[in-house]
Enzyme design. Structure first.
Site, mmCIF file in Angstrom:
data_model
loop_
_atom_site.group_PDB
_atom_site.id
_atom_site.type_symbol
_atom_site.label_atom_id
_atom_site.label_comp_id
_atom_site.label_asym_id
_atom_site.label_seq_id
_atom_site.Cartn_x
_atom_site.Cartn_y
_atom_site.Cartn_z
ATOM 1 N N ARG A 105 0.827 -1.213 0.000
ATOM 2 C CA ARG A 105 0.000 0.000 0.000
ATOM 3 C C ARG A 105 0.857 1.256 0.000
ATOM 4 O O ARG A 105 0.534 2.236 -0.680
ATOM 5 C CB ARG A 105 -0.963 -0.027 1.191
ATOM 6 C CG ARG A 105 -2.114 -0.945 0.927
ATOM 7 C CD ARG A 105 -3.081 -1.092 2.083
ATOM 8 N NE ARG A 105 -4.181 -1.958 1.623
ATOM 9 C CZ ARG A 105 -5.206 -2.333 2.359
ATOM 10 N NH1 ARG A 105 -5.304 -1.939 3.616
ATOM 11 N NH2 ARG A 105 -6.140 -3.105 1.845
ATOM 12 N N TYR A 119 -6.557 -0.451 -6.836
ATOM 13 C CA TYR A 119 -5.999 -1.731 -6.353
ATOM 14 C C TYR A 119 -5.332 -1.614 -4.992
ATOM 15 O O TYR A 119 -5.197 -0.527 -4.460
ATOM 16 C CB TYR A 119 -5.177 -2.453 -7.406
ATOM 17 C CG TYR A 119 -3.894 -1.899 -7.964
ATOM 18 C CD1 TYR A 119 -3.241 -0.793 -7.450
ATOM 19 C CD2 TYR A 119 -3.314 -2.551 -9.061
ATOM 20 C CE1 TYR A 119 -2.047 -0.353 -8.008
ATOM 21 C CE2 TYR A 119 -2.124 -2.105 -9.618
ATOM 22 C CZ TYR A 119 -1.494 -1.013 -9.079
ATOM 23 O OH TYR A 119 -0.331 -0.576 -9.629
ATOM 24 N N GLU A 120 -5.030 -2.751 -4.412
ATOM 25 C CA GLU A 120 -4.565 -2.810 -3.014
ATOM 26 C C GLU A 120 -5.561 -2.179 -2.043
ATOM 27 O O GLU A 120 -5.174 -1.578 -1.058
ATOM 28 C CB GLU A 120 -3.205 -2.124 -2.856
ATOM 29 C CG GLU A 120 -2.084 -2.799 -3.594
ATOM 30 C CD GLU A 120 -1.865 -4.222 -3.144
ATOM 31 O OE1 GLU A 120 -1.561 -5.058 -3.999
ATOM 32 O OE2 GLU A 120 -2.044 -4.510 -1.946
ATOM 33 N N GLY A 121 -6.835 -2.376 -2.314
ATOM 34 C CA GLY A 121 -7.870 -1.771 -1.475
ATOM 35 C C GLY A 121 -8.231 -0.407 -2.027
ATOM 36 O O GLY A 121 -7.394 0.491 -2.042
#
Lengths: 592, 592
Positions: free
Chosen positions: A295, A439-441
C-alpha cells in the site's frame, strides 16, 4: 519526445536536509547509509531508470501483453531490461542479506521505487509484487520454505504474486472460495479461480511464486477461515532445482484502461501443490504484512507518475509558443510567448510541484518510521513506529494515488490537445495513475480503515504529537509565520473534524464513516502542510545566497504556494464533515 | 452488460416544472412546443439513443477509425446507424424550416444532445460538428451559398467540420498560416495544414463541408487577419449536384486517449476551392458564432457521460455483494450486503447525482436564454439574453466538462477493479469525458474568457440579479431555509471573490486572472446551488404524497446533499482567490 530525469537534488534534500538521517544511521544495519553511499546508489538507480526502463514505457503501453498458448508474453524489450535490472541487483535492495539481499532501509528504497514508477510503472509491477511476496514469505514462512524459495526470489531469478481476488470477491475477502486440501506429505492441493492477478504470469523469470488465499475444508466461514499458501508455477525440488509444471496457469488477461504492459491475469488453480504459510486460518494476518508494504508502494506510484508528468509538462510549457502574457508580450521577438508565462499554466505546474515535493517528503517520513519499527533495538520505539505506520499507511496509499491522478491530469491539461493524443505520452500517465486509486484496497476502503480501525485504536496521537510540537516550537518565529500560521489553522480543522468523527463513532458507526474520505484527505493535507513548513524552515536560511540558492528559493516559494492556494481545501473538507452524514445514509435506496 | 435509459422523468421535470416554459412558448415559432409535443419528441429520441446509438458505443471504441487510401472508415455499424438517424430527422432538429429544419428551440434540443452524448459521444461528434457548421453558414454565409449548401447539411446528407487548429497554433488562432488566394470567379484557393479536426473525414455522408480559418495575402498580422472559408470535400455545382474531388484530404488520424470512434484528422488543403463566409478578415467573429454553440454542446457532453456512468454505477452497486454495512448486516440472508449500503459508495453516487441533475437544469436554463436571445421580438430582451449567454457559455463549457470528468471517475470507482477493465465500459466514459476539458478552448481559456472578457463587459449582473431576487424572495421561508441559507452564504462568497478580482483587474491583469479557474468553479457551484434551491422549492410541496412522491422526495434529498456536502467547496475557492496570485506569478520561471 518524452523525457525523464530522476529528481536527485530533491531526493537528497529530503534525505539529508529534511529528515534526521542520524536517526536512520543509528539503526542496526543502517550505519553505512552515509550521504556518499546514498548518492552513489541513487545515481545508479537513476541511470537504469532513465536509460533502460523509461525508453520502454510507451512502447510497452502500445504493445501490451499477450497470452499465447497459456503463457504471457511481455512487450518487446522487457525481458532484456529485466535481465539487466536483476543482474545489477535492483530486485534485492530491500531484502535481508541472509537471503542475498542488500538490506537497504525503506527510507532509501522508497526513493528508488519512485524512480521505477516514474520511468515505467508497468515494469515496476513485476518487481514490486516480488518484493511484497518476499516480505510475506520471510515474515511468515517456515524455515525450510524460506531457504528453498527466498534466494531466487531475492535475486530476481523468480518472481512473486499476490492472489486474493476472485470473481465474487474483491474487497470482501471473507467470500474467498478457493479450496486447499491437505496431503499426507504435508503439502496442500489448491483449487479455484483468481482474477485481477497483477504480474500473474509473464516471461521475465524462470518461475513465479504465487501467494494464494484459500480455505481449508474445516475452516470457519468468512474472514476467519482464510489461510495463505505458496503455490509455485513450476514445482521446486528440495535442492532448489525446478521440477514439473504445477497445476496453475493463466487462462486470460484483462484489457484495461492502462498499465497495459503489466499482465493482469485470470489464474486457474487445479489441484496445484501448495505450502501453508503461517498458521491455518490466519492467512489474512500474513497477507496484511504484504499488503501494508504494497500500500505504501502503491502510494509512491502516484508520486512517481506525477513527477514524470510534471517534467514533461514543464518542458512543453517552456517550448510551446501560444498567446501573449496578459501583462504584455514577454518575448516580443517571438511570434508568441511560451505557455509558461500564463498564470493558469503556472497554477497547474505549481499545484503538481507542491503535491510532488510534499508527498515525496511524506513517503520518506513514513518510510523512516517503517525502518524504526522494523529495526530499532528499543521495543517502545518499535511499537510507536508501528502505530505511526499503521495510521499513515491508508493515508499514503489513498492520498498519494488521488493526487497522483489529479497531477497527471494537470500535466496532460498543460499540453491541451497534444496531451490527449498518445504521441506525447501524457495521457498514458493518467491511465496508469488511475489504477492506484483502486488496487490494493480502493481508496474508499483506505478511508474506512483509517476512520474505522486506526482512529479507534488511538494511533492518531503518533501524528498529532510531532505536528503540534513543531507548531508550538515555531509559533513565535516571525520568519516562518507565513508557513506555520496556515499549518496551525489547518491543524485546528483536523482536530475539530477528529472530534466530530470521534463523537459519532461512539453512537453511530454509519455517521462516523460517512465523512471518511474527506477526513483522509484532510489529514493528508495537514501532513503535507507540516512537511512543507519543515521544508521551508530548512530552506529559508539557504535561499538568500550561495551556490544552490535558487533551489532553496524555489522550495520556499513552493511552500508559500501550497499554503496559500492548496491548503485552503481543508476548509471545505471540514465543512462537509461538520454537515454530517444524514444526507448520505438517509437517502432512500430505491431512489438512486 | 452496460445499460442506458434516457432520464425522461427528470428532463420533463426541468422543462415543465422548473423552467417557465410559458416564456418559451411565447417565442415566435415555439408555440407548438407543448408538453405533449415535448413528450413525444423526447420519447422518440430516447428510442434511437437506447436502441441504435448506445449498442455501438463500446464496439466503436474498441474498433476505432481507420484511414484507408486517404479515406476514413468509421467503425462497424456507424454508417447504418447514421442513415437511420438522418432519415428520422435527428440531424435537422435545430435548423431553420427554410432549409428543411424543424426549428426546435435549444431548450428542447439540449436535452436530446444530452441523450446523444450519453449513448454514443463519438457518434455525436459527427452530427454535432454539422450543427455548428450549419449555424456559422446560416448566420454569415451569402444567400446563394446558403441555398446551395444548407438543405443537404440540414438533412444530414452532408456533414460539416470546423478547421481551426494548425501544428503551431491551437488556442492562439492569430498564428494561423493557412493561405487563401482570391480567384477571378470570386472563389478562393486554400492551402495549408489543419490538425485535430474532429470528424474531419468519414464515410457517413456523401460530402463534407469544411469551415476553414485562413489568411488572405494582404491580411493584417495576427487575429485580425483571419477569414473564414467554406471548403467542400467534393465540389458542388450550381444546381447542388456533386462534382469533382476538391483539393482537401485526410493525411493522418490521431491515436487518442478516448473518443476513438470519432475521427480526429490531419487535413491537407492544396489549392482547394473555397468560398468566403462573412467579411474578409472577420473570420473570427463568424467562427465564434459556431464556437459558442459548440461550447455549450461540449459542456453537455460532460453531463451526458456523467448520466450514463451514474446509471451503470447504480446498477452495479445494487447487484454486487461485498462487505457488510457498518451498522450491521442489512441482508443477513445473503453472503454479503450490496455495495449500495456503504456510505462511501452512496457519497460517490449522490455526488454524481447532485452534479448531473444540477447541471441538466443549468444547461436548460442557459438554453432558454439562447432561445430568447435568438427569437424574442423585443430587442432589449434579446440583448439581455445575449449577455447572459455570453457570461454563461464559458461556465457551461468548463464547469460541466470538469464535473463530467469527476463524475465518470466516481462512477468507475464504484466498480473498483471491474471499472478499470474495459469490459464494463466505465473507463471509456472517463476517457471520452477527458477531451471535453480540452477541446473548443481548454477550460483554462474558458476561465480567462470569463474573467478577462465577460466580467469587464459587465455581464455578471445578468446572473446576480435573478439569484439575488430568488434569495430575497425566499429568505424568510422556513420550509426552504435549509436550501436558501447555504445558497445565500455561497452567493456572498461569490460577491466577495468578484470584488477581489474586479479590484485587481484595474491595476494588475495577471493578478486578476490568477484566480480565474477557481472563480469559474465558484460561480458554477453557486449557479447549481441556485437551481437546486429552485428545484427544491418545486419539489417540496409534492414530496409528501401522491403518485410521484418518491421522485420529488429524491429531488429534495439530493438538494440537501448538494447543499451540505458539495457546496462547501466554495469556501476553499474563495480562500484561494483571497490569497492572491503572487505565489503564482512571482515564481521564478527558471526554477520550474
Amino acid at each position: 519526445m518524452a523525457t525523464y530525469k530522476a529528481p536527485l537534488r530533491d531526493m537528497r534534500f529530503v534525505l539529508n536536509e529534511l529528515l534526521d538521517t542520524e536517526r536512520l544511521r543509528r539503526l542496526p544495519g543502517c550505519d553505512e547509509v552515509t550521504p556518499d553511499v546514498v548518492d552513489s546508489v541513487l545515481d545508479e538507480a537513476a541511470k537504469v531508470c532513465e536509460e533502460v526502463l523509461f525508453p520502454l514505457n510507451r512502447s510497452g503501453d502500445e504493445e501490451g501483453c499477450h497470452l499465447v498458448n497459456g503463457e504471457v508474453q511481455t512487450p518487446k524489450g522487457f525481458r532484456e531490461a529485466y535481465r539487466t535490472f536483476a543482474e545489477s541487483g535492483w530486485t534485492s535492495l530491500a531484502a535481508d542479506p541472509d537471503y542475498g539481499g542488500q538490506g537497504l532501509p525503506k527510507t532509501l528504497t522508497v526513493l528508488m521505487e519512485e524512480m521505477f514508477c516514474s520511468s515505467n510503472l508497468s515494469f515496476g509491477t513485476y518487481t514490486g509484487l516480488s518484493r511484497g511476496a518476499y516480505f510475506a514469505l520471510r515474515t511468515h514462512g517456515p524455515d525450510d520454505i524460506k531457504r528453498r524459495f527466498l534466494p531466487n526470489l531475492v535475486s530476481g531469478t523468480w518472481a512473486g504474486t499476490m492472489c486474493l481476488t476472485e470473481p465474487q470477491c474483491g474487497t470482501d475477502l471473507g467470500l474467498v472460495r478457493t479450496k486447499a486440501v491437505s496431503q499426507a506429505d504435508g503439502t496442500y492441493r489448491i483449487t479455484g479461480t483468481k482474477i485481477f492477478i497483477t504480474a500473474g504470469d509473464h516471461d521475465l523469470t524462470e518461475n513465479i511464486l504465487h501467494l494464494v488465499l484459500a480455505r481449508l475444508p474445516d475452516a470457519p466461514a468468512g474472514i476467519k477461515g482464510i489461510s495463505l499458501f505458496l503455490v509455485p508455477k513450476l514445482l521446486v525440488r528440495e535442492d532448489g532445482t525446478l521440477g514439473a509444471r504445477n497445476g496453475v496457469g493463466a487462462t486470460a488477461i484483462e484489457h484495461k484502461m492502462g498499465l497495459k504492459a503489466s499482465a493482469t491475469c485470470v489464474l486457474d488453480f487445479e489441484d496445484a501443490v501448495g505450502y501453508l504459510i503461517g498458521e491455518p486460518n490466519k492467512g489474512m494476518r500474513a497477507m496484511f504484512t504484504m499488503m501494508n508494504d504494497e500500500r505504501v508502494s502503491v502510494g509512491v506510484q502516484g508520486l512517481g507518475l506525477a513527477e514524470v508528468s510534471y517534467q514533461n509538462a514543464v518542458a512543453y510549457a517552456r517550448e510551446r509558443l501560444q498567446g501573449r502574457s496578459v501583462a504584455g508580450a514577454k518575448h516580443p521577438d517571438q511570434p508568441a510567448d511560451p505557455l509558461i508565462v500564463h498564470p493558469d499554466i503556472r497554477r497547474m505546474l505549481l499545484t503538481m510541484r507542491a503535491y510532488i515535493e510534499g508527498t515525496r517528503a511524506l513517503a520518506a517520513w513514513v518510510s523512516l518510521a517503517i525502518d524504526e519499527a522494523a529495526r530499532h533495538p528499543d521495543a517502545d520505539t518499535r511499537r510507536s513506529g508501528d502505530e505511526f505506520v499503521a495510521l499513515m499507511t491508508p493515508i499514503v496509499k489513498a492520498f498519494l494515488t488521488d493526487i497522483g491522478f489529479e497531477s497527471t491530469n494537470l500535466g496532460m491539461q498543460v499540453l491541451g490537445g497534444h496531451g490527449y493524443i498518445r504521441e506525447h505520452g501524457m495521457e498514458q500517465y493518467v491511465r496508469d495513475a488511475r489504477i492506484g486509486q483502486i488496487y490494493e484496497g480502493t481508496n474508499g476502503v483506505q478511508a474506512l480503515d483509517l476512520v474505522g480501525r486506526k482512529l479507534p485504536a488511538g494511533y492518531l496521537a503518533r501524528f498529532l504529537e510531532p505536528v503540534s510540537a513543531f507548531i508550538a516550537a515555531h509559533r513565535a518565529d516571525a520568519g516562518l509565520a507565513e508557513f506555520v500560521t496556515p499549518l496551525d489553522e489547518a491543524f485546528g480543522r483536523l482536530q475539530e473534524a477528529t472530534a466530530v468523527i470521534g463523537r459519532a463513532g461512539f453512537t453511530d458507526p454509519e455517521e462516523a464513516v460517512s465523512g471518511a474520505t474527506e477526513y483522509l484527505r484532510l489529514i493528508g493535507l495537514v501532513a503535507l502542510a507540516y512537511l512543507w513548513a519543515r521544508m521551508a524552515k530548512a530552506a529559508v536560511p539557504k535561499a538568500g545566497a550561495g551556490d544552490d540558492a535558487r533551489f532553496y528559493r524555489a522550495k520556499v516559494d513552493t511552500a508559500r504556494f501550497f499554503m496559500q492556494r492548496v491548503l485552503p481545501q481543508t476548509a471545505s473538507l471540514l465543512a462537509a464533515i461538520n454537515a454530517g452524514g444524514r444526507s448520505i445514509t438517509g437517502f432512500d435506496e430505491a431512489s438512486f
